[in-house]
Scaffold this motif. Structure first.
Motif, PDB file in Angstrom:
ATOM      1  N   HIS A  12      41.987  51.219  50.298  1.00  0.00           N
ATOM      2  CA  HIS A  12      41.784  52.360  50.154  1.00  0.00           C
ATOM      3  C   HIS A  12      42.217  53.168  48.542  1.00  0.00           C
ATOM      4  O   HIS A  12      41.452  53.411  48.123  1.00  0.00           O
ATOM      5  N   LEU A  13      43.587  53.574  48.961  1.00  0.00           N
ATOM      6  CA  LEU A  13      43.948  53.944  47.829  1.00  0.00           C
ATOM      7  C   LEU A  13      43.552  53.237  46.725  1.00  0.00           C
ATOM      8  O   LEU A  13      42.708  53.976  44.984  1.00  0.00           O
ATOM      9  N   LEU A  14      43.778  52.162  46.678  1.00  0.00           N
ATOM     10  CA  LEU A  14      42.543  51.587  44.738  1.00  0.00           C
ATOM     11  C   LEU A  14      41.428  51.825  44.806  1.00  0.00           C
ATOM     12  O   LEU A  14      41.315  52.130  44.029  1.00  0.00           O
ATOM     13  N   ASP A  15      40.501  51.356  45.580  1.00  0.00           N
ATOM     14  CA  ASP A  15      39.290  51.685  46.031  1.00  0.00           C
ATOM     15  C   ASP A  15      38.942  53.373  44.647  1.00  0.00           C
ATOM     16  O   ASP A  15      38.563  53.083  44.286  1.00  0.00           O
ATOM     17  N   LYS A  16      39.310  53.813  45.547  1.00  0.00           N
ATOM     18  CA  LYS A  16      39.087  55.588  46.010  1.00  0.00           C
ATOM     19  C   LYS A  16      39.409  55.629  44.429  1.00  0.00           C
ATOM     20  O   LYS A  16      38.132  56.656  43.782  1.00  0.00           O
ATOM     21  N   TYR A  17      40.442  55.356  43.664  1.00  0.00           N
ATOM     22  CA  TYR A  17      40.764  56.474  42.620  1.00  0.00           C
ATOM     23  C   TYR A  17      40.753  55.130  41.380  1.00  0.00           C
ATOM     24  O   TYR A  17      41.485  55.294  40.664  1.00  0.00           O
ATOM     25  N   GLY A  18      40.290  54.080  41.471  1.00  0.00           N
ATOM     26  CA  GLY A  18      40.475  53.012  40.391  1.00  0.00           C
ATOM     27  C   GLY A  18      41.140  52.273  40.348  1.00  0.00           C
ATOM     28  O   GLY A  18      41.218  52.583  38.622  1.00  0.00           O
ATOM     29  N   LEU A  19      42.186  52.102  40.739  1.00  0.00           N
ATOM     30  CA  LEU A  19      43.231  51.740  39.997  1.00  0.00           C
ATOM     31  C   LEU A  19      43.854  50.292  39.801  1.00  0.00           C
ATOM     32  O   LEU A  19      43.514  49.595  40.924  1.00  0.00           O
ATOM     33  N   ASP A  20      44.428  49.730  38.838  1.00  0.00           N
ATOM     34  CA  ASP A  20      44.756  48.801  38.719  1.00  0.00           C
ATOM     35  C   ASP A  20      45.808  47.902  39.324  1.00  0.00           C
ATOM     36  O   ASP A  20      46.813  48.803  39.337  1.00  0.00           O
ATOM     37  N   PRO A  21      45.996  47.118  40.056  1.00  0.00           N
ATOM     38  CA  PRO A  21      47.664  47.628  41.328  1.00  0.00           C
ATOM     39  C   PRO A  21      48.609  46.795  40.516  1.00  0.00           C
ATOM     40  O   PRO A  21      49.505  47.343  40.316  1.00  0.00           O
ATOM     41  N   GLU A  22      48.926  46.335  39.153  1.00  0.00           N
ATOM     42  CA  GLU A  22      49.585  45.993  38.262  1.00  0.00           C
ATOM     43  C   GLU A  22      50.008  46.725  38.098  1.00  0.00           C
ATOM     44  O   GLU A  22      50.753  46.829  36.881  1.00  0.00           O
ATOM     45  N   GLU A  23      49.492  47.613  37.137  1.00  0.00           N
ATOM     46  CA  GLU A  23      49.218  48.995  36.310  1.00  0.00           C
ATOM     47  C   GLU A  23      50.360  50.047  37.507  1.00  0.00           C
ATOM     48  O   GLU A  23      50.387  51.207  37.732  1.00  0.00           O
ATOM     49  N   THR A  24      50.229  49.853  38.672  1.00  0.00           N
ATOM     50  CA  THR A  24      50.663  51.033  40.389  1.00  0.00           C
ATOM     51  C   THR A  24      51.824  50.541  40.178  1.00  0.00           C
ATOM     52  O   THR A  24      52.651  49.517  41.086  1.00  0.00           O
TER      53      THR A  24
END
Length: 208
Positions: free
Chosen positions: A151-163
């Protein structure tokens, strides 16, 4: 490894001091009572259900009273006043501010019951500098459920490898890593400052 662009902070024992035992001791309770109330309330399945937004204050208070009627007075007081317990951790808040000032996208991801969250939020303006937040009770999900990280990744459009995620519990970091998010188990600020360097994040030391 991609460059880290997003840093996600847990709240309890990362940015906020969360110490139920110390809170109960401050009320003058004897060691046995402190241990009993810690187990009964803060380490209970009901507390986790409250984190998950499945139980409100009145509902889980009623369960505690049913389980330990001899502690009725103490349970009522603790449930009315525990919201005053979390306080901002000065050293880790400096890390948070430094990361914000360096231009990283900063987010909050925390297991937190509805009772007290808004009061804590209103009384902690530093947290408002975050670019977004995901709080467990709002979604009826808790860490380390994979859905809360997604949900966090999708809500804010985050790339997990950059997080990069900072949390005080290893199981929550492992949950994040299972989705490709980098993680640091927050033990103390000096350890975190050193491990942040491995991700190219350099925190200014006091006086520099």
């Amino acid at each position: 490894m991609k460059i880290i662009r997003n840093v996600v902070f847990d709240l309890g024992n990362v940015l906020l001091k969360y110490d139920p035992k110390g809170f109960l001791e401050s009320l003058g309770y004897d060691p046995i009572k402190v241990q009993d109330l810690t187990q009964l309330i803060f380490r209970s399945q009901e507390w986790r259900a409250a984190d998950q937004g499945l139980l409100g204050k009145e509902e889980h208070t009623k369960i505690y009273l049913q389980k330990a009627p001899h502690y009725a007075k103490e349970i009522e007081y603790v449930m009315d006043h525990w919201v005053e317990m979390p306080t901002l951790l000065e050293d880790s808040s400096k890390i948070y501010l430094d990361i914000v000032d360096q231009g990283y996208q900063v987010y909050l991801l925390s297991n937190y019951p509805e009772q007290g969250f808004m009061e804590m939020w209103e009384n902690t303006p530093l947290l408002h500098l975050a670019h977004g937040s995901v709080i467990s009770y709002q979604l009826k999900l808790v860490k380390p459920m994979p859905e809360i990280y997604r949900h966090l990744l999708d809500k804010y459009g985050l790339d997990p490898e950059e997080t990069l995620f900072l949390d005080d519990l290893a199981e929550n970091i492992e949950g994040a890593k299972a989705l490709g998010i980098h993680g640091i188990v927050f033990k103390n600020t000096q350890q975190v400052i050193q491990e942040l360097r491995d991700y190219g994040i350099h925190i200014k030391k006091e006086g520099n």
